[in-house]
Design a protein around this motif. Structure first.
Motif, PDB file in Angstrom:
ATOM      1  N   ALA A   4      -2.001  -1.815  10.611  1.00 16.37           N
ATOM      2  CA  ALA A   4      -1.873  -2.553   9.180  1.00 16.37           C
ATOM      3  C   ALA A   4      -0.620  -1.884   8.741  1.00 16.37           C
ATOM      4  CB  ALA A   4      -3.060  -2.320   8.442  1.00 16.37           C
ATOM      5  N   GLY A   5      -0.026  -1.157   9.205  1.00 17.72           N
ATOM      6  CA  GLY A   5       1.382  -0.554   8.754  1.00 17.72           C
ATOM      7  C   GLY A   5       1.035   0.777   7.854  1.00 17.72           C
ATOM      8  N   LEU A   6       0.029   1.430   7.974  1.00 20.74           N
ATOM      9  CA  LEU A   6      -0.419   2.468   6.978  1.00 20.74           C
ATOM     10  C   LEU A   6      -0.220   3.884   7.979  1.00 20.74           C
ATOM     11  CD1 LEU A   6      -3.841   1.229   5.602  1.00 20.74           C
ATOM     12  CD2 LEU A   6      -1.652   1.312   4.480  1.00 20.74           C
ATOM     13  N   ALA A   7       0.038   4.880   7.300  1.00 21.04           N
ATOM     14  CA  ALA A   7       0.371   5.930   8.062  1.00 21.04           C
ATOM     15  C   ALA A   7      -0.993   6.863   8.146  1.00 21.04           C
ATOM     16  CB  ALA A   7       1.309   7.042   7.058  1.00 21.04           C
ATOM     17  N   GLY A   8      -2.143   6.399   7.633  1.00 14.68           N
ATOM     18  CA  GLY A   8      -3.638   7.049   7.785  1.00 14.68           C
ATOM     19  C   GLY A   8      -4.260   6.421   6.677  1.00 14.68           C
ATOM     20  N   LEU A   9      -5.664   6.957   6.696  1.00 16.50           N
ATOM     21  CA  LEU A   9      -6.544   6.733   5.968  1.00 16.50           C
ATOM     22  C   LEU A   9      -7.199   8.079   4.992  1.00 16.50           C
ATOM     23  CD1 LEU A   9      -8.808   4.220   7.993  1.00 16.50           C
ATOM     24  CD2 LEU A   9      -7.069   3.729   6.242  1.00 16.50           C
ATOM     25  N   LEU A  10      -7.429   7.937   3.914  1.00 14.59           N
ATOM     26  CA  LEU A  10      -8.045   9.019   3.050  1.00 14.59           C
ATOM     27  C   LEU A  10      -9.163   8.367   2.533  1.00 14.59           C
ATOM     28  CD1 LEU A  10      -4.846   9.929   1.384  1.00 14.59           C
ATOM     29  CD2 LEU A  10      -5.684  11.013   3.253  1.00 14.59           C
ATOM     30  N   VAL A  11     -10.579   9.402   2.913  1.00 15.71           N
ATOM     31  CA  VAL A  11     -11.652   8.794   2.487  1.00 15.71           C
ATOM     32  C   VAL A  11     -12.374   9.625   1.693  1.00 15.71           C
ATOM     33  CG1 VAL A  11     -13.975   7.787   3.308  1.00 15.71           C
ATOM     34  CG2 VAL A  11     -11.642   7.322   4.492  1.00 15.71           C
ATOM     35  N   ALA A  12     -12.892   9.432   0.455  1.00 15.67           N
ATOM     36  CA  ALA A  12     -13.532  10.380  -0.501  1.00 15.67           C
ATOM     37  C   ALA A  12     -14.980  10.076  -0.327  1.00 15.67           C
ATOM     38  CB  ALA A  12     -13.260  10.165  -1.705  1.00 15.67           C
ATOM     39  N   PRO A  13     -15.878  11.020  -0.662  1.00 18.24           N
ATOM     40  CA  PRO A  13     -17.526  10.682  -0.517  1.00 18.24           C
ATOM     41  C   PRO A  13     -17.694   9.346  -0.935  1.00 18.24           C
ATOM     42  CG  PRO A  13     -17.095  12.922  -1.329  1.00 18.24           C
ATOM     43  CD  PRO A  13     -15.681  12.111  -1.352  1.00 18.24           C
ATOM     44  N   GLY A  14     -18.598   8.599  -0.175  1.00 12.15           N
ATOM     45  CA  GLY A  14     -18.973   7.434  -0.530  1.00 12.15           C
ATOM     46  C   GLY A  14     -19.677   6.624   0.648  1.00 12.15           C
ATOM     47  N   PRO A  15     -19.675   5.250   0.619  1.00  9.94           N
ATOM     48  CA  PRO A  15     -20.038   4.679   1.781  1.00  9.94           C
ATOM     49  C   PRO A  15     -19.222   4.694   2.863  1.00  9.94           C
ATOM     50  CG  PRO A  15     -19.554   2.947   0.072  1.00  9.94           C
ATOM     51  CD  PRO A  15     -19.788   4.533  -0.406  1.00  9.94           C
ATOM     52  N   ASP A  16     -17.881   4.766   2.783  1.00 15.11           N
ATOM     53  CA  ASP A  16     -16.896   4.546   3.973  1.00 15.11           C
ATOM     54  C   ASP A  16     -16.931   6.019   4.720  1.00 15.11           C
ATOM     55  OD1 ASP A  16     -15.567   2.295   3.756  1.00 15.11           O
ATOM     56  OD2 ASP A  16     -14.610   2.633   1.722  1.00 15.11           O
ATOM     57  N   MET A  17     -17.278   7.066   3.903  1.00 20.18           N
ATOM     58  CA  MET A  17     -17.347   8.170   4.712  1.00 20.18           C
ATOM     59  C   MET A  17     -18.656   8.495   5.252  1.00 20.18           C
ATOM     60  SD  MET A  17     -17.118  12.160   2.916  1.00 20.18           S
ATOM     61  CE  MET A  17     -15.506  12.268   2.718  1.00 20.18           C
ATOM     62  N   VAL A  18     -19.758   8.040   4.850  1.00 14.86           N
ATOM     63  CA  VAL A  18     -20.975   8.052   5.469  1.00 14.86           C
ATOM     64  C   VAL A  18     -21.026   6.895   6.663  1.00 14.86           C
ATOM     65  CG1 VAL A  18     -23.581   6.860   5.353  1.00 14.86           C
ATOM     66  CG2 VAL A  18     -22.259   8.143   3.545  1.00 14.86           C
ATOM     67  N   THR A  49     -18.603   9.321   9.019  1.00 14.77           N
ATOM     68  CA  THR A  49     -19.044  10.871   9.622  1.00 14.77           C
ATOM     69  C   THR A  49     -20.574  10.780   9.556  1.00 14.77           C
ATOM     70  OG1 THR A  49     -18.633  11.760   7.396  1.00 14.77           O
ATOM     71  CG2 THR A  49     -16.683  11.399   8.655  1.00 14.77           C
ATOM     72  N   GLY A  50     -21.277  10.166   8.768  1.00 11.40           N
ATOM     73  CA  GLY A  50     -22.675  10.345   8.601  1.00 11.40           C
ATOM     74  C   GLY A  50     -22.825  11.335   7.570  1.00 11.40           C
ATOM     75  N   TYR A  51     -21.746  11.910   6.754  1.00 16.47           N
ATOM     76  CA  TYR A  51     -21.687  13.129   5.959  1.00 16.47           C
ATOM     77  C   TYR A  51     -21.697  12.613   4.501  1.00 16.47           C
ATOM     78  CZ  TYR A  51     -20.194  17.174   3.347  1.00 16.47           C
ATOM     79  OH  TYR A  51     -20.302  18.163   2.409  1.00 16.47           O
ATOM     80  N   THR A  52     -22.706  13.123   3.573  1.00 14.57           N
ATOM     81  CA  THR A  52     -22.800  13.042   2.372  1.00 14.57           C
ATOM     82  C   THR A  52     -22.780  14.241   1.625  1.00 14.57           C
ATOM     83  OG1 THR A  52     -23.891  10.903   2.529  1.00 14.57           O
ATOM     84  CG2 THR A  52     -23.825  11.932   0.126  1.00 14.57           C
ATOM     85  N   PRO A  53     -21.896  14.645   0.463  1.00 16.66           N
ATOM     86  CA  PRO A  53     -22.034  16.196   0.046  1.00 16.66           C
ATOM     87  C   PRO A  53     -23.129  16.226  -0.665  1.00 16.66           C
ATOM     88  CG  PRO A  53     -19.819  15.267  -0.164  1.00 16.66           C
ATOM     89  CD  PRO A  53     -20.750  14.130   0.288  1.00 16.66           C
ATOM     90  N   THR A  54     -23.761  17.459  -0.946  1.00 18.74           N
ATOM     91  CA  THR A  54     -24.957  17.690  -1.736  1.00 18.74           C
ATOM     92  C   THR A  54     -24.731  17.180  -2.862  1.00 18.74           C
ATOM     93  OG1 THR A  54     -24.244  19.907  -1.809  1.00 18.74           O
ATOM     94  CG2 THR A  54     -26.075  19.400  -0.219  1.00 18.74           C
ATOM     95  N   ALA A  55     -23.558  17.609  -3.583  1.00 21.03           N
ATOM     96  CA  ALA A  55     -23.172  17.184  -4.912  1.00 21.03           C
ATOM     97  C   ALA A  55     -21.715  16.723  -4.881  1.00 21.03           C
ATOM     98  CB  ALA A  55     -23.336  18.266  -5.863  1.00 21.03           C
ATOM     99  N   VAL A  56     -21.509  15.468  -5.441  1.00 27.56           N
ATOM    100  CA  VAL A  56     -20.146  14.957  -5.574  1.00 27.56           C
ATOM    101  C   VAL A  56     -19.520  15.488  -7.000  1.00 27.56           C
ATOM    102  CG1 VAL A  56     -18.641  13.159  -5.661  1.00 27.56           C
ATOM    103  CG2 VAL A  56     -20.434  12.943  -4.232  1.00 27.56           C
ATOM    104  N   THR A  57     -18.571  16.439  -7.051  1.00 23.33           N
ATOM    105  CA  THR A  57     -18.031  16.915  -8.206  1.00 23.33           C
ATOM    106  C   THR A  57     -16.741  16.852  -8.368  1.00 23.33           C
ATOM    107  OG1 THR A  57     -17.702  19.241  -7.334  1.00 23.33           O
ATOM    108  CG2 THR A  57     -19.877  18.872  -7.967  1.00 23.33           C
ATOM    109  N   GLU A  58     -15.946  17.407  -9.384  1.00 22.49           N
ATOM    110  CA  GLU A  58     -14.638  17.234  -9.418  1.00 22.49           C
ATOM    111  C   GLU A  58     -13.845  18.122  -8.228  1.00 22.49           C
ATOM    112  OE1 GLU A  58     -15.615  21.252 -10.923  1.00 22.49           O
ATOM    113  OE2 GLU A  58     -16.709  19.349 -11.122  1.00 22.49           O
TER     114      GLU A  58
END
Length: 375
Positions: free
Chosen positions: A28-42, A45-54
């Motif tokens: 798609a012409g992108l240099a990469g993907l940056l994924v914060a906690p949420g459904p895409d990260m789940v 990776t299957g990972y959800t932080p115990t607490a999503v903070t600042e």
């Protein structure tokens, strides 16, 4: 609900997803993907932080490089136990350090990156401040189909979630409706979803009488009466994958008009389902369902799209709506849910989750779509 517990996704499963996501980004012409906690990260990776903070947590996927998960040091022990931990490199940062500097070292300083929709604005702005030559596009815009095509294991989980929602409907039709509040029936629906294996209940819409003319009414204190049409729309997550189904029941015998409207919606839902096959544009599903309702004279009362995708969330791309030319692909899963809403009177909606097969579509909800009479 009986049945074996599904096998969890492995590190290899997640590795394959991350590799595919990085290559899709490059295409798609992108240099990469940056994924914060949420459904895409789940999903990746299957990972959800115990607490999503600042504190910044960010998965960095760039073609040709190993995935890196940037995490606060205090979250690192949990991240090390993520299902995909062996498939990514962990890069932690301590309080008082600059997390954006840690992340910037992993990025092309002039690249354009896809970034997950739920990334906090402060983190996006922090990256832009650290790397002013970079630019960003929301994943929904840049890679809307990233999670859309499900593999066999995902389809099995979605089918199980659909079966649990069906079991919920078969039980809820047995409970008393007349004389009880919408909220009482809503609580029954939530309890049943959990009994049949849901870990998360996302919504329980109970729209009785005139409230049924509001598609997202949810529940209220209105007492359901004999003679009411009642829209029941409910779903959530079971083993990490979504359910969403709607049936419209009637308390006591319906009028001729109510039966007619219900029959029109049922025919529209069938037409939308019959339109599902590989290569057909998403909008054709909407057109097929909408044509039935319009031809019957109720077009102005069908006020929403015909469907939405479902997976690790209950609403995601693709969307069955006019203007969406994305072709259907085997493995896509989405709702087909036309409705008619007569203000101040009643509403009718019928919804199944459907998956695209090699030669058509398959329903993941199989309860009757005929008018159901309840007490």
């Amino acid at each position: 609900m009986t049945g074996s517990t599904p096998a969890p996704f492995t590190a290899d499963d997640y590795r394959a997803r991350m590799e595919r996501a990085a290559h899709t980004a490059a295409d798609a012409g992108l240099a990469g993907l940056l994924v914060a906690p949420g459904p895409d990260m789940v999903w990746l990776t299957g990972y959800t932080p115990t607490a999503v903070t600042e504190r910044l947590t960010l998965l960095v996927l760039t073609p040709g490089h190993d995935p890196v998960l940037v995490v606060p040091t205090l979250e690192a022990p949990d991240a090390e136990h993520a299902a995909a931990a062996s498939a990514f490199t962990l890069r932690d940062w301590t309080d008082g350090k600059d997390p954006y500097g840690v992340t910037a070292a992993l990025l092309d300083k002039s690249g354009r990156f896809g970034i997950s929709d739920n990334t906090w604005a402060m983190h996006l702005l922090g990256l832009q401040r650290t790397l002013p030559g970079t630019s960003y596009a929301a994943l929904t815009d840049a890679l809307p189909m990233l999670r859309a095509v499900k593999d066999a294991a995902e389809l099995e989980l979605l089918a199980a979630a659909g079966a649990a929602a069906d079991a919920t409907f078969e039980e809820i039709r047995k409970v008393p409706f007349a004389g009880r509040r919408e909220s009482d029936v809503g609580h029954d629906l939530a309890d049943l979803l959990r009994r049949f294996g849901h870990s998360q209940v996302d919504f329980t819409i109970v729209g009785s009488g005139p409230n049924g003319a509001n598609p997202h009414h949810e529940v209220g204190d209105r007492v359901i009466r004999d003679g009411d049409m009642v829209v029941l729309d409910f779903g959530g997550l079971k083993d990490g994958y979504g359910s969403d189904t709607t049936r419209t029941v009637h308390v006591g015998e319906p009028t001729g008009e109510e039966r007619t409207v219900h029959d029109i919606v049922r025919a529209a839902q069938e037409a939308g389902f019959r339109a599902v096959r590989p290569g057909v544009a998403c909008q054709e599903v909407d057109r097929a369902a909408r044509a039935v309702i319009t031809d019957a004279g109720y077009g102005e009362y069908f006020i929403h799209r015909t469907g939405h995708g479902i997976g690790v969330t209950t609403h995601e791309p693709p969307y069955m709506i006019e203007g969406e030319v994305q072709p259907l692909v085997p493995g896509m899963c989405f709702s087909v849910e036309p409705g008619i809403y007569l203000p101040g009177r009643f509403g009718v909606r019928i919804e199944d989750i459907v998956t695209v097969t090699e030669d058509g579509g398959r329903r993941l909800n199989n309860t009757t779509r005929e008018m159901v009479i309840v007490d």
